[in-house]
Write an enzyme that holds these catalytic residues in place. Sequence first.
Site, short mmCIF file in Angstrom:
data_model
loop_
_atom_site.label_atom_id
_atom_site.label_comp_id
_atom_site.label_asym_id
_atom_site.label_seq_id
_atom_site.Cartn_x
_atom_site.Cartn_y
_atom_site.Cartn_z
N SER A 127 0.83 -1.21 0.00
CA SER A 127 0.00 0.00 0.00
C SER A 127 0.86 1.25 0.00
O SER A 127 1.97 1.25 0.54
CB SER A 127 -0.85 -0.02 1.27
OG SER A 127 -1.42 1.24 1.50
N TYR A 176 -1.77 0.04 10.09
CA TYR A 176 -2.03 -0.64 8.82
C TYR A 176 -0.80 -0.54 7.91
O TYR A 176 -0.30 -1.55 7.40
CB TYR A 176 -3.26 -0.03 8.14
CG TYR A 176 -3.39 -0.48 6.71
CD1 TYR A 176 -3.63 -1.81 6.40
CD2 TYR A 176 -3.23 0.44 5.66
CE1 TYR A 176 -3.72 -2.23 5.08
CE2 TYR A 176 -3.33 0.03 4.34
CZ TYR A 176 -3.56 -1.31 4.06
OH TYR A 176 -3.63 -1.72 2.76
N LYS A 231 2.19 -3.48 6.46
CA LYS A 231 2.62 -3.69 5.08
C LYS A 231 4.14 -3.50 4.95
O LYS A 231 4.82 -4.24 4.25
CB LYS A 231 1.87 -2.73 4.14
CG LYS A 231 0.38 -2.98 4.09
CD LYS A 231 0.04 -4.34 3.48
CE LYS A 231 -1.44 -4.62 3.43
NZ LYS A 231 -1.77 -5.93 2.86
#
Length: 325
Positions: free
Chosen positions: A118, A142, A146
């Site tokens: 992302s 989040y 990643k």
Amino acid sequence: MSTRVLVTGGAGYIGSHACKALADAGYEPVTYDNMVNGHEELVKWGPLEVGDILDGERLKEVIDKYDPYACMHFAAFALVGESVEDPAKYYRNNVLGTISLLEALREKGINRLIFSSSAAVYGNPVKIPIPDDHPLSPVNPYGETKRVMESVLRDFGAAYGLKSASLRYFNAAGADPDGESGELHHPETHLIPLVLEVAAGKREYITVFGDDYDTPDGTCVRDYIHVTDLADAHVRALERLDEGNVTTAYNLGNGNGFSVLEVIETARKVTGHPIPTEIGPRRAGDPPVLVADSGRIKEELGWVSVYSELETIIEHAWNFFRRDW
Ligand code: UDP
């Protein structure tokens, strides 16, 4: 070699479009999904096996059954706000779950992986458009999950010969041009589907999260990339892995920035609805501008953004949204 590809999260938004792209390119996608956020109606291009990525035994059972030669890994939680409130959920699923998947793949001798990363790995960018060698400095759990997984993939590549490509998505949007798949999030948090809910009369107005950013109209600028273009990039990245030992990461955006107000204005044009707005406070963790420099994937994989017009992206999303009308 088999042409089967294990697709974790294949019943989700991006995963289902990837299954279609794989099938169109002559591969056989096998969806592995725990159906927490997945939709059975989106699994159309191959079998569905229900299971969790944290369940190594179930993963190995499915791998034994289908003998896939590669894996595309979409299964993840992906809401920034939720990751701040419940980081344990994110680290457990996105990090532990991915490691459980990597171990199952390794045990079964599968050494090709395409990973959903992302733009959140960059945090607040210091350069726009963002090149893919920009420093990684996520500002929420989040994005951190990643970034951590990209490091794990690099180390597994060096130690165990895992070939991988991490694709750093900017704002995935739109829907399959043939209307066969689209975005079905519950609850919905993303701008374009929310705007379409207003146009459909399911919501009264759209709240604009801040209009005092240092951008041309004061609202946040994002790089919206058509989900079919994203899916195509996955197939190209997979084919690249056949060529040798690769651990790499590519940006995937269409290189054009659109503000929240521009998105709403375009949606008015597409839907013919006035779409009332209300200005609200900024949303925590939103950088003012996120636009990709996707030059490397274009150069190395010959990828192009076919559906680069915002109007087309919103039109396809709108067609899917209204499919039952
Ligand atoms: N946004 C907004 N109102 C909403 C939802 C989103 O103004 O109801 C803004 C958000 O602040 C961001 C952009 O729209 O600048 C895209 O947000 P989205 O949640 O779709 O994707 P993200 O950028 O978080 O991946």
